[in-house]
Every structure is written in structure tokens, then in C-alpha cells.
Scaffold this motif. Sequence first.
Motif, PDB file in Angstrom:
ATOM      1  N   TYR A  77       0.859  -1.186   0.000  1.00 18.00           N
ATOM      2  CA  TYR A  77       0.000   0.000   0.000  1.00 18.00           C
ATOM      3  C   TYR A  77       0.894   1.234   0.000  1.00 18.00           C
ATOM      4  CZ  TYR A  77      -2.526   3.726   2.597  1.00 18.00           C
ATOM      5  OH  TYR A  77      -3.035   4.924   3.029  1.00 18.00           O
ATOM      6  N   GLY A  81      -0.849  12.504  -2.132  1.00 24.28           N
ATOM      7  CA  GLY A  81      -1.772  13.612  -1.908  1.00 24.28           C
ATOM      8  C   GLY A  81      -1.822  14.463  -3.164  1.00 24.28           C
ATOM      9  N   GLN A 111      -3.519   4.924  -2.710  1.00 28.15           N
ATOM     10  CA  GLN A 111      -4.552   5.843  -2.224  1.00 28.15           C
ATOM     11  C   GLN A 111      -4.282   7.271  -2.686  1.00 28.15           C
ATOM     12  OE1 GLN A 111      -4.622   6.695   2.059  1.00 28.15           O
ATOM     13  NE2 GLN A 111      -6.851   6.782   2.022  1.00 28.15           N
ATOM     14  N   GLU A 116      -7.597  15.060   1.761  1.00 28.62           N
ATOM     15  CA  GLU A 116      -6.473  15.569   2.564  1.00 28.62           C
ATOM     16  C   GLU A 116      -5.921  16.874   1.999  1.00 28.62           C
ATOM     17  OE1 GLU A 116      -2.811  13.419   2.179  1.00 28.62           O
ATOM     18  OE2 GLU A 116      -1.829  14.572   3.759  1.00 28.62           O
ATOM     19  N   GLN A 199      -6.151   7.736   6.142  1.00 28.74           N
ATOM     20  CA  GLN A 199      -4.889   7.231   5.579  1.00 28.74           C
ATOM     21  C   GLN A 199      -4.563   5.846   6.164  1.00 28.74           C
ATOM     22  OE1 GLN A 199      -1.916   9.979   4.420  1.00 28.74           O
ATOM     23  NE2 GLN A 199      -0.197   8.676   4.974  1.00 28.74           N
ATOM     24  N   GLN A 218       5.834  10.645   5.817  1.00 23.24           N
ATOM     25  CA  GLN A 218       4.506  10.087   6.086  1.00 23.24           C
ATOM     26  C   GLN A 218       4.490   9.145   7.282  1.00 23.24           C
ATOM     27  OE1 GLN A 218       1.666  11.005   4.423  1.00 23.24           O
ATOM     28  NE2 GLN A 218       2.997  12.529   3.462  1.00 23.24           N
TER      29      GLN A 218
END
Length: 370
Positions: A77, A81, A111, A116, A199, A218
Motif C-alpha cells: 500500500y 496527496g 490511495q 487531505e 490514511q 509520512q
Amino acid sequence: MSADDFIVTPWHVEGDIDYDKLIKKFGTERISSELLGRIRTVVGEDHFMLRRGIFFSHREMNRILDDYQKGQKFFLYTGRGPSGHTHIGHLVPWVFSKWLQEKFDTNMYFQLTDDEKFFSKSNLTLEETNKFAYENALDFIALGFKSDKTKIIINTKNIQTLYPIAAQVAKKINFSNTKATFGFTNETNIGMIFYTALQSAPCFIENKPVLIPLGVDQDPHFRLTRDIAPKIGKPKPALIHNIMIPSLEGPGGKMSASDNNGTIYTTDSPNVVKKKINKHAFSGGQPDIEQHRKIGGNPDIDVAYQYLRIFFEPDDNKLKAIYEDYKSGKLLSGELKAILIEKINDFLSIHQEKREKAKDKIHEFLLENK
Ligand code: TRP
């Protein structure tokens, strides 16, 4: 600025990052030569980004390998953003993820957090971040992922799938945890405060352990996720971190999608690439040719050299020759830049073609809500 003279948070990276200090501060582990050797044994080869320390740190990569060797599969994963077009720095964890996916034969989730970027950027509308999500998805697909094993999550589109998981997570994270982790204040909008739950959600989308390749900025989100995972009966996500990619204008800040001059976008034309690098790439060379021939350049601070090391010259021997020639003064700054310009433009001409073709396949990749 902090006492360390650098700041690394998911929304703000500044200063000259001391990665040893950062590892201590975040509580992660450096990728040791043992771990590198182990990866090499398990998959039969390593990746230049591992060898060169572009991926330098991890959390529980050993557990993932232990389980894998016992026959327990994991999934991958990562995310982005969508605050603008994709730049070449973004491709680092994606290309590495692609390699992991092939070597370990795993599913992969990507994702795109349009919500966000709407919460965190005052100058972007939700329509804009959503539009960039689809644009960024094309760059991801263009890297060659296969749609039967790869799904793209767009937060505003897939909220129906994410929300039940995010709710489990959100109930276990309290305000003082996020506040301490991210430095939120009373003025912070509540979208930001809830956001870590979203997230975190893809970490638990499959009933298997997850490995997340990601920029080290992150990490704080997943520190929180790891803390709460046992409380919701789930395995902690394992992480493998890459360094921040310097902006063209030099160290002291990552490549930012909102800084036009310091950034090479995947959509830039050959001429724009050439101009940006010649004009803006921070040079470790000497002020004039005579001195450069005499003293030589400093590849360690030279952005053109760094981009070759990080992404564009996978061949160790070629990279080493460039390093030595630059250091000795044989290779001039302009010549080094010319090497990089050619590499980037070769890469982008193929990438841009694949990116066009991705427009016809994007629907195969978008996660469907059940
Ligand atoms: N917050 C990340 C960004 O701003 C996007 C993201 C979402 C992400 N999920 C992720 C990044 C998982 C790494 C891993 O770019």
C-alpha cells in the motif's frame, strides 16, 4: 525551525535533514546490511534504491520476510496527496513498489487523498484536488502495474469502502495523540484531525499484513496506526521509508509540487526539462572552468548527480564513473547536467506515451465500492 535545524512532518519538510537523527526521533530502524542481504536472498536480487540507501529505514520489514518465508502473504500500500501534477520525486516509492510487487507477487493499493489536500491547502478546491487525483493516477498506471493485482483508491469516491474501517481506527485515536504527533492547534480544521483514520484505512483493507513503501515524512500517520492496530485486532503495518527527494534548487526541502522552478513534472516537455535543469539545478561545481578542472566538483551536494543516483542511472558502474569524473574535474557541471537532461527526457518520452494509454485503462484500476 526546530533545534535540529530540520523539520519533517507529513505537511511540512524543511532544512537539511540528518537522517540518523530522524531515525532516532521517529524511532524507526536503519536498513542494515543484514536486512539488505536477507532481501537479496529471499528475492534473488536487490534494487539499486536499496543498495544506495534511497530506501534507508524501516519498521518491521523483518517480520514481513519471516512471515513470507513461512508462506504468509502480505500486500502493498502507498499513496499520494494530489495537490498538483506528479513530479519525478513522487515516482521513487511507486517504482520501488512495482519492483516489490513483482518480486513478492502481491496485491497493491494506491490511495489518492483528494480530501487531505483540500483540508491542508488553502488555495485548492475539492474539485481541483479530485481532478489532480485522476491525473496522478495516470502516472501511477503508466509505470506498468497490472490491474488484476492493483487497485487505486480515491478518497472521495471510495469513502463508502473506507469509512467503516476508518471508524474503527478513529475510535482508538484520541485528540491528544494526533495533537502531539502533528502539532495541531485549536485553529486546525477537523478534517485534518480525522484524516489519519482515512490514511490508515487501506492498511486493513485485506485480511493480511501490509507493507508500505513511503517517503519518511509520512511515517507519523502510521506510527499512530501501528499503536492502535492491536486494539482493533489487526496486524501492525510494516513500513519501508525513502529519503526526501531534493528540489532542483538544492538541499533543504523536498521537491514540492507547488514550486514550479524547483520541480520537474512528468508532463514537462523536453525543452522545459532542459531549461529547468540548466537554469535551476543546484550545482556542486566550481564557479569557473579553470577552478573546476583544478579542484573538481562536489557530487554529494550536486542535484544533477543526486537525481542520477536516486532514479535515473540504475547502473552502478556508470554512476561511479560519473561520480569520479565529476570529483576529479574531468566532467564539467554543464556536461553533468546534459547527461541528466538526456536521461530524464528519454524516460519522459516513454512515460508520457504510457500515460496517454493509461487514460483508456484507468477504469480497470479504480476500486469499486461494494
Ligand atoms: N498523505 C500522503 C501525501 O500527502 C498520501 C498518502 C496516502 C500516502 N496514503 C499513503 C503516502 C500511504 C504514503 C503511504 O502524499
